[in-house]
Scaffold this motif. Structure first.
Motif, PDB file in Angstrom:
ATOM      1  N   CYS A  14       0.836  -1.204   0.000  1.00 26.91           N
ATOM      2  CA  CYS A  14       0.000   0.000   0.000  1.00 26.91           C
ATOM      3  C   CYS A  14       0.868   1.251   0.000  1.00 26.91           C
ATOM      4  O   CYS A  14       0.526   2.258  -0.614  1.00 26.91           O
ATOM      5  N   LEU A  15       1.999   1.181   0.711  1.00 27.02           N
ATOM      6  CA  LEU A  15       2.925   2.305   0.724  1.00 27.02           C
ATOM      7  C   LEU A  15       3.477   2.542  -0.675  1.00 27.02           C
ATOM      8  O   LEU A  15       3.670   3.682  -1.103  1.00 27.02           O
ATOM      9  N   LEU A  16       3.713   1.454  -1.401  1.00 24.97           N
ATOM     10  CA  LEU A  16       4.206   1.579  -2.770  1.00 24.97           C
ATOM     11  C   LEU A  16       3.228   2.372  -3.613  1.00 24.97           C
ATOM     12  O   LEU A  16       3.612   3.242  -4.382  1.00 24.97           O
ATOM     13  N   ALA A  17       1.931   2.066  -3.447  1.00 24.56           N
ATOM     14  CA  ALA A  17       0.922   2.758  -4.236  1.00 24.56           C
ATOM     15  C   ALA A  17       0.952   4.261  -3.954  1.00 24.56           C
ATOM     16  O   ALA A  17       0.716   5.077  -4.839  1.00 24.56           O
ATOM     17  N   LEU A  18       1.254   4.611  -2.715  1.00 24.33           N
ATOM     18  CA  LEU A  18       1.280   6.029  -2.335  1.00 24.33           C
ATOM     19  C   LEU A  18       2.564   6.720  -2.763  1.00 24.33           C
ATOM     20  O   LEU A  18       2.573   7.902  -3.079  1.00 24.33           O
ATOM     21  N   VAL A  19       3.668   5.960  -2.768  1.00 20.29           N
ATOM     22  CA  VAL A  19       4.984   6.566  -3.017  1.00 20.29           C
ATOM     23  C   VAL A  19       5.403   6.498  -4.472  1.00 20.29           C
ATOM     24  O   VAL A  19       5.779   7.504  -5.072  1.00 20.29           O
ATOM     25  N   LYS A  67      10.184  16.524 -11.415  1.00 20.89           N
ATOM     26  CA  LYS A  67       9.914  15.087 -11.411  1.00 20.89           C
ATOM     27  C   LYS A  67      11.168  14.292 -11.053  1.00 20.89           C
ATOM     28  O   LYS A  67      11.114  13.285 -10.353  1.00 20.89           O
ATOM     29  N   ARG A  68      12.319  14.775 -11.516  1.00 14.34           N
ATOM     30  CA  ARG A  68      13.573  14.083 -11.219  1.00 14.34           C
ATOM     31  C   ARG A  68      13.894  14.148  -9.722  1.00 14.34           C
ATOM     32  O   ARG A  68      14.479  13.221  -9.158  1.00 14.34           O
ATOM     33  N   GLU A  69      13.513  15.226  -9.077  1.00 12.68           N
ATOM     34  CA  GLU A  69      13.703  15.324  -7.634  1.00 12.68           C
ATOM     35  C   GLU A  69      12.855  14.274  -6.920  1.00 12.68           C
ATOM     36  O   GLU A  69      13.272  13.710  -5.908  1.00 12.68           O
ATOM     37  N   GLU A  70      11.668  14.012  -7.447  1.00 11.76           N
ATOM     38  CA  GLU A  70      10.807  12.988  -6.870  1.00 11.76           C
ATOM     39  C   GLU A  70      11.448  11.607  -7.023  1.00 11.76           C
ATOM     40  O   GLU A  70      11.314  10.759  -6.142  1.00 11.76           O
ATOM     41  N   HIS A  71      12.151  11.395  -8.127  1.00  6.28           N
ATOM     42  CA  HIS A  71      12.847  10.124  -8.327  1.00  6.28           C
ATOM     43  C   HIS A  71      13.890   9.918  -7.231  1.00  6.28           C
ATOM     44  O   HIS A  71      14.051   8.804  -6.710  1.00  6.28           O
ATOM     45  N   LYS A  72      14.610  10.959  -6.892  1.00  5.40           N
ATOM     46  CA  LYS A  72      15.653  10.850  -5.872  1.00  5.40           C
ATOM     47  C   LYS A  72      15.050  10.534  -4.509  1.00  5.40           C
ATOM     48  O   LYS A  72      15.621   9.778  -3.721  1.00  5.40           O
ATOM     49  N   VAL A  75      14.309   6.847  -4.494  1.00  5.24           N
ATOM     50  CA  VAL A  75      15.520   6.046  -4.276  1.00  5.24           C
ATOM     51  C   VAL A  75      15.904   6.081  -2.799  1.00  5.24           C
ATOM     52  O   VAL A  75      16.267   5.052  -2.214  1.00  5.24           O
ATOM     53  N   ASN A  76      15.810   7.249  -2.184  1.00  6.27           N
ATOM     54  CA  ASN A  76      16.110   7.363  -0.750  1.00  6.27           C
ATOM     55  C   ASN A  76      15.163   6.493   0.068  1.00  6.27           C
ATOM     56  O   ASN A  76      15.561   5.901   1.077  1.00  6.27           O
ATOM     57  N   HIS A  77      13.912   6.436  -0.372  1.00  5.28           N
ATOM     58  CA  HIS A  77      12.933   5.598   0.328  1.00  5.28           C
ATOM     59  C   HIS A  77      13.333   4.132   0.236  1.00  5.28           C
ATOM     60  O   HIS A  77      13.296   3.397   1.238  1.00  5.28           O
ATOM     61  N   PHE A  78      13.726   3.684  -0.952  1.00  4.53           N
ATOM     62  CA  PHE A  78      14.164   2.297  -1.115  1.00  4.53           C
ATOM     63  C   PHE A  78      15.361   2.008  -0.211  1.00  4.53           C
ATOM     64  O   PHE A  78      15.448   0.947   0.409  1.00  4.53           O
ATOM     65  N   GLN A  79      16.305   2.925  -0.166  1.00  2.73           N
ATOM     66  CA  GLN A  79      17.510   2.727   0.636  1.00  2.73           C
ATOM     67  C   GLN A  79      17.207   2.679   2.126  1.00  2.73           C
ATOM     68  O   GLN A  79      17.953   2.078   2.900  1.00  2.73           O
ATOM     69  N   SER A  80      16.117   3.300   2.532  1.00  2.59           N
ATOM     70  CA  SER A  80      15.770   3.348   3.952  1.00  2.59           C
ATOM     71  C   SER A  80      15.100   2.068   4.437  1.00  2.59           C
ATOM     72  O   SER A  80      14.910   1.882   5.635  1.00  2.59           O
ATOM     73  N   ILE A  81      14.727   1.185   3.501  1.00  2.77           N
ATOM     74  CA  ILE A  81      14.056  -0.061   3.875  1.00  2.77           C
ATOM     75  C   ILE A  81      15.119  -1.078   4.295  1.00  2.77           C
ATOM     76  O   ILE A  81      15.903  -1.550   3.473  1.00  2.77           O
ATOM     77  N   GLY A 141      17.002   4.333 -14.768  1.00  2.96           N
ATOM     78  CA  GLY A 141      18.427   4.538 -14.596  1.00  2.96           C
ATOM     79  C   GLY A 141      18.816   4.696 -13.141  1.00  2.96           C
ATOM     80  O   GLY A 141      19.827   4.136 -12.684  1.00  2.96           O
ATOM     81  N   GLU A 142      18.035   5.452 -12.397  1.00  2.00           N
ATOM     82  CA  GLU A 142      18.311   5.647 -10.971  1.00  2.00           C
ATOM     83  C   GLU A 142      18.294   4.302 -10.233  1.00  2.00           C
ATOM     84  O   GLU A 142      19.170   4.012  -9.418  1.00  2.00           O
ATOM     85  N   ILE A 143      17.288   3.487 -10.530  1.00  2.00           N
ATOM     86  CA  ILE A 143      17.143   2.205  -9.838  1.00  2.00           C
ATOM     87  C   ILE A 143      18.286   1.259 -10.183  1.00  2.00           C
ATOM     88  O   ILE A 143      18.903   0.642  -9.305  1.00  2.00           O
ATOM     89  N   VAL A 144      18.591   1.135 -11.484  1.00  2.00           N
ATOM     90  CA  VAL A 144      19.641   0.207 -11.908  1.00  2.00           C
ATOM     91  C   VAL A 144      21.005   0.639 -11.388  1.00  2.00           C
ATOM     92  O   VAL A 144      21.816  -0.195 -10.967  1.00  2.00           O
ATOM     93  N   LEU A 145      21.285   1.927 -11.398  1.00  2.00           N
ATOM     94  CA  LEU A 145      22.588   2.405 -10.940  1.00  2.00           C
ATOM     95  C   LEU A 145      22.739   2.294  -9.422  1.00  2.00           C
ATOM     96  O   LEU A 145      23.812   1.942  -8.925  1.00  2.00           O
TER      97      LEU A 145
END
Length: 240
Positions: A14-19, A67-72, A75-81, A141-145
């Protein structure tokens, strides 16, 4: 657990849907992208806003940076998990959606011969297609890198992912009038990351060291043994 349409979804999903989903949806929204044009409480009725007369490459380039700032942030959210399995599950959902967007919107752009040399699309559907394609290519690109090993695991089942992504980033790179310097650098790194034959002698993925399974780190910590204090039963060796 939250139940939607007879299917159970975890709190993480559900968090994914929101983020992630708002980030993946690169459509033009009048209220969020142009707040000054929307929400006029003192006007009951007015002419419908024609985005084709407002949006051009110069205007969209400013939206693109936001939009690119939202991508960052994503990525920070993924790293925090901390839970590796949960991170993997979220990213898998995200990557699957990005691939779908690149395939579908790319088909629309090719079919209508939209290129960097064309004028900015005037049809809403094509405006959205171009925005989603460019933004999702950079997000990929952000995710793969940032998470190369995890990403490659996810992409094993997509036989043409490397060709698809290479074509997507090549197409995206042509839109110089939209891309900011950081996004251009990102796409260059991405091309070298996924295509070894394209790498320069000094190529280094600056984000690779950031990817780590938290459980591996804890194992390493547990594996370390501290020297015991106190007298030793083994007599010291005297050097001659």
């Amino acid at each position: 657990m939250i139940k939607i349409s007879k299917k159970s979804y975890s709190g993480v999903e559900c968090l994914l849907a929101l983020v992630i989903m708002p980030v993946l949806c690169g459509t033009f929204d009048v209220q969020s992208d142009f707040p000054l044009f929307a929400g006029a409480a003192d006007v009951e009725k007015g002419p419908e806003l024609d985005l084709s007369k407002i949006i051009n490459y110069n205007v969209y380039s400013k939206i693109f940076v936001r939009k690119r700032e939202e991508h960052k942030l994503l990525v920070n959210h993924f790293q925090s998990i901390d839970d590796y399995a949960k991170r993997y599950k979220l990213m898998k959902l995200g990557i699957d959606e990005v691939i779908r967007v690149i395939r579908e919107e790319g088909g629309k752009l090719r079919g209508n011969r939209i290129t960097a040399d064309s004028e900015f699309p005037k049809i809403q559907e094509l405006m959205n297609a171009l925005a989603q394609f460019l933004e999702n290519t950079c997000l990929f690109g952000e995710i793969v890198l940032h998470f190369p090993d995890m990403s490659y695991r996810m992409l094993k089942s997509v036989t043409d992912w490397r060709e698809l992504l290479t074509q997507a980033l090549t197409y995206t790179e042509t839109f110089k009038q939209v891309l900011d310097d950081k996004s251009i650098e990102l796409l260059n790194l991405l091309n070298q990351e996924i295509n070894e034959d394209q790498r320069t002698a000094d190529y280094v993925n600056p984000y690779r060291d950031q990817e780590q399974d938290p459980s591996d780190a804890s194992k390493k910590k547990k594996g370390k043994t501290k020297p015991k204090k106190g007298p030793s039963l083994i007599p010291p060796k005297n050097e001659l």
